[in-house]
Design a protein around this motif. Structure first.
Motif, short mmCIF file in Angstrom:
data_model
loop_
_atom_site.label_atom_id
_atom_site.label_comp_id
_atom_site.label_asym_id
_atom_site.label_seq_id
_atom_site.Cartn_x
_atom_site.Cartn_y
_atom_site.Cartn_z
N GLU A 103 0.89 -1.12 -0.20
CA GLU A 103 0.29 0.03 -0.02
C GLU A 103 0.85 1.01 0.02
OE1 GLU A 103 -3.39 0.27 -0.12
OE2 GLU A 103 -3.57 -1.77 -0.23
N PRO A 104 0.34 2.22 -0.44
CA PRO A 104 1.11 3.63 -0.45
C PRO A 104 1.84 4.00 1.02
CG PRO A 104 -0.79 4.01 -1.45
CD PRO A 104 -1.23 2.67 -0.75
N LYS A 105 3.14 4.22 0.71
CA LYS A 105 3.95 4.56 1.93
C LYS A 105 5.02 5.24 1.32
CE LYS A 105 7.34 0.99 1.27
NZ LYS A 105 8.24 0.36 2.30
N SER A 106 5.73 6.01 2.52
CA SER A 106 7.03 6.73 2.27
C SER A 106 8.10 5.92 1.87
CB SER A 106 7.23 7.79 3.38
OG SER A 106 8.21 8.66 2.85
N GLY A 107 8.93 6.11 0.88
CA GLY A 107 10.30 5.58 0.71
C GLY A 107 11.22 6.01 1.19
N ALA A 108 12.51 5.04 1.36
CA ALA A 108 13.35 5.87 1.84
C ALA A 108 14.25 6.94 1.03
CB ALA A 108 14.65 4.42 1.67
N ASP A 109 13.82 7.18 0.11
CA ASP A 109 14.10 8.40 -0.74
C ASP A 109 13.26 9.78 -0.72
OD1 ASP A 109 11.78 7.63 -2.04
OD2 ASP A 109 12.81 7.23 -4.09
N GLY A 110 12.24 9.52 0.36
CA GLY A 110 11.26 10.73 0.60
C GLY A 110 10.35 10.81 -0.34
N HIS A 130 8.37 13.81 -4.55
CA HIS A 130 7.80 15.04 -3.56
C HIS A 130 9.09 16.09 -3.65
CE1 HIS A 130 4.46 13.26 -1.45
NE2 HIS A 130 5.11 12.09 -1.71
N PRO A 131 8.93 17.21 -3.54
CA PRO A 131 9.79 18.20 -3.99
C PRO A 131 11.03 18.24 -3.04
CG PRO A 131 7.34 19.04 -3.49
CD PRO A 131 7.51 17.78 -3.01
N ASN A 132 10.82 17.68 -1.94
CA ASN A 132 11.99 17.33 -1.02
C ASN A 132 12.78 16.18 -1.05
OD1 ASN A 132 10.21 16.15 0.51
ND2 ASN A 132 10.82 16.79 2.35
N SER A 133 12.52 15.57 -2.12
CA SER A 133 12.89 14.06 -2.39
C SER A 133 14.46 14.03 -2.59
CB SER A 133 12.18 13.18 -3.61
OG SER A 133 12.82 13.75 -4.50
N GLN A 134 15.20 12.96 -2.23
CA GLN A 134 16.55 12.81 -2.56
C GLN A 134 16.95 12.91 -3.96
OE1 GLN A 134 18.24 9.31 -0.69
NE2 GLN A 134 17.22 9.82 1.40
N GLN A 135 16.21 12.48 -4.78
CA GLN A 135 16.38 12.74 -6.32
C GLN A 135 16.25 13.99 -6.71
OE1 GLN A 135 14.09 10.30 -4.98
NE2 GLN A 135 14.21 8.58 -6.19
N LEU A 136 15.49 14.94 -6.35
CA LEU A 136 15.34 16.22 -6.59
C LEU A 136 16.44 16.97 -5.99
CD1 LEU A 136 11.58 16.89 -6.96
CD2 LEU A 136 12.98 16.38 -8.55
N GLN A 137 16.88 16.71 -4.69
CA GLN A 137 17.95 17.41 -4.23
C GLN A 137 18.99 16.98 -5.15
OE1 GLN A 137 17.99 16.40 0.17
NE2 GLN A 137 16.02 16.97 0.53
N ALA A 138 19.30 15.84 -5.42
CA ALA A 138 20.62 15.39 -6.11
C ALA A 138 20.77 16.16 -7.44
CB ALA A 138 20.72 13.86 -6.10
N ILE A 139 19.42 16.35 -8.14
CA ILE A 139 19.36 17.00 -9.19
C ILE A 139 19.81 18.45 -9.33
CG2 ILE A 139 17.82 17.68 -11.19
CD1 ILE A 139 16.53 14.99 -11.17
N ALA A 140 19.34 18.99 -8.18
CA ALA A 140 19.66 20.22 -7.65
C ALA A 140 21.05 20.60 -7.76
CB ALA A 140 18.78 20.92 -6.77
N ARG A 141 21.76 19.57 -6.91
CA ARG A 141 23.23 19.73 -6.68
C ARG A 141 24.03 19.71 -8.09
NH1 ARG A 141 21.97 16.41 -2.25
NH2 ARG A 141 22.63 14.56 -3.39
N LEU A 142 23.61 18.56 -8.92
CA LEU A 142 24.06 18.62 -10.31
C LEU A 142 24.09 19.40 -11.09
CD1 LEU A 142 23.18 14.74 -11.03
CD2 LEU A 142 25.23 15.58 -10.45
N ARG A 143 22.90 20.32 -11.21
CA ARG A 143 22.74 21.58 -11.99
C ARG A 143 23.58 22.39 -11.25
NH1 ARG A 143 16.25 21.27 -12.66
NH2 ARG A 143 15.86 19.77 -14.44
N GLN A 144 23.78 22.80 -10.18
CA GLN A 144 24.77 23.56 -9.46
C GLN A 144 26.25 23.49 -9.90
OE1 GLN A 144 23.80 23.45 -5.16
NE2 GLN A 144 22.18 24.98 -5.43
N GLN A 145 26.52 22.24 -10.17
CA GLN A 145 27.88 21.88 -10.62
C GLN A 145 27.86 22.04 -12.17
OE1 GLN A 145 28.69 17.95 -9.21
NE2 GLN A 145 27.94 18.46 -7.04
N GLY A 146 26.76 22.27 -12.90
CA GLY A 146 26.67 22.55 -14.34
C GLY A 146 26.87 21.17 -15.16
N ILE A 147 26.18 20.19 -14.29
CA ILE A 147 26.34 18.51 -15.14
C ILE A 147 24.86 18.60 -15.53
CG2 ILE A 147 26.31 16.29 -14.59
CD1 ILE A 147 28.56 16.86 -12.32
#
Length: 147
Positions: A103-110, A130-147
């Motif tokens: 059933e729907p639940k919160s995953g380890a990635d947020g 979700h806006p604060n998920s690990q994936q979206l945080q990681a994408i934001a870090r990569l974009r800051q690095q120009g990747i």
């Protein structure tokens, strides 16, 4: 890697093409795009549309009736489908008689997730990002690095 923009398709082998198409077309709502047949006229591959550039390929003729439902089996692990409203999608699937194995639940990635099986036992994850998920945080870090 630069140049790769998304996952194009997931290929699934099935022992019962009719059951798989009923599930993926009738239950999940992915329309059939096209078929490629063997010279004999029998289907070799059926393409289903997820988006304009993401597809599911269904190959009939699997050697076994079901795939292993073990979380650690070799081979295909699972298909993840992104959703906008997990509870609404799960509710619709339940209304169509689909059993939700987790059933729907919160995953380890947020993110929120739920799990089901297709007729061949392939695991399908439904994920609401979700806006604060690990994936979206990681994408934001990569974009800051120009990747």
């Amino acid at each position: 890697m630069k140049g790769i923009t998304s996952i194009g398709h997931v290929a699934i082998n099935t022992a019962d093409l009719g059951k798989s198409l009923d599930f993926y077309i009738g239950t999940m709502g992915f329309p059939e795009m096209m078929r490629i047949n063997h010279d004999s006229g029998e289907p070799w591959l059926v393409y289903l549309r997820v988006t304009d550039d993401q597809f599911i390929e269904i190959f009939p003729g699997a050697e076994t009736e079901k795939t292993s439902e073990s979380w650690h089996a070799n081979g295909f692990g699972h298909l993840c489908l992104m959703v906008d409203d997990l509870d609404a999608v799960v509710g619709e699937l339940k209304g169509k008689g689909v059993t939700i194995m987790i059933e729907p639940k919160s995953g380890a990635d947020g993110n929120s997730q739920a799990w089901l099986l297709d007729p061949d036992g392939n695991k399908i994850e439904l994920m609401q990002m979700h806006p604060n998920s690990q994936q979206l945080q990681a994408i934001a870090r990569l974009r800051q690095q120009g990747i």
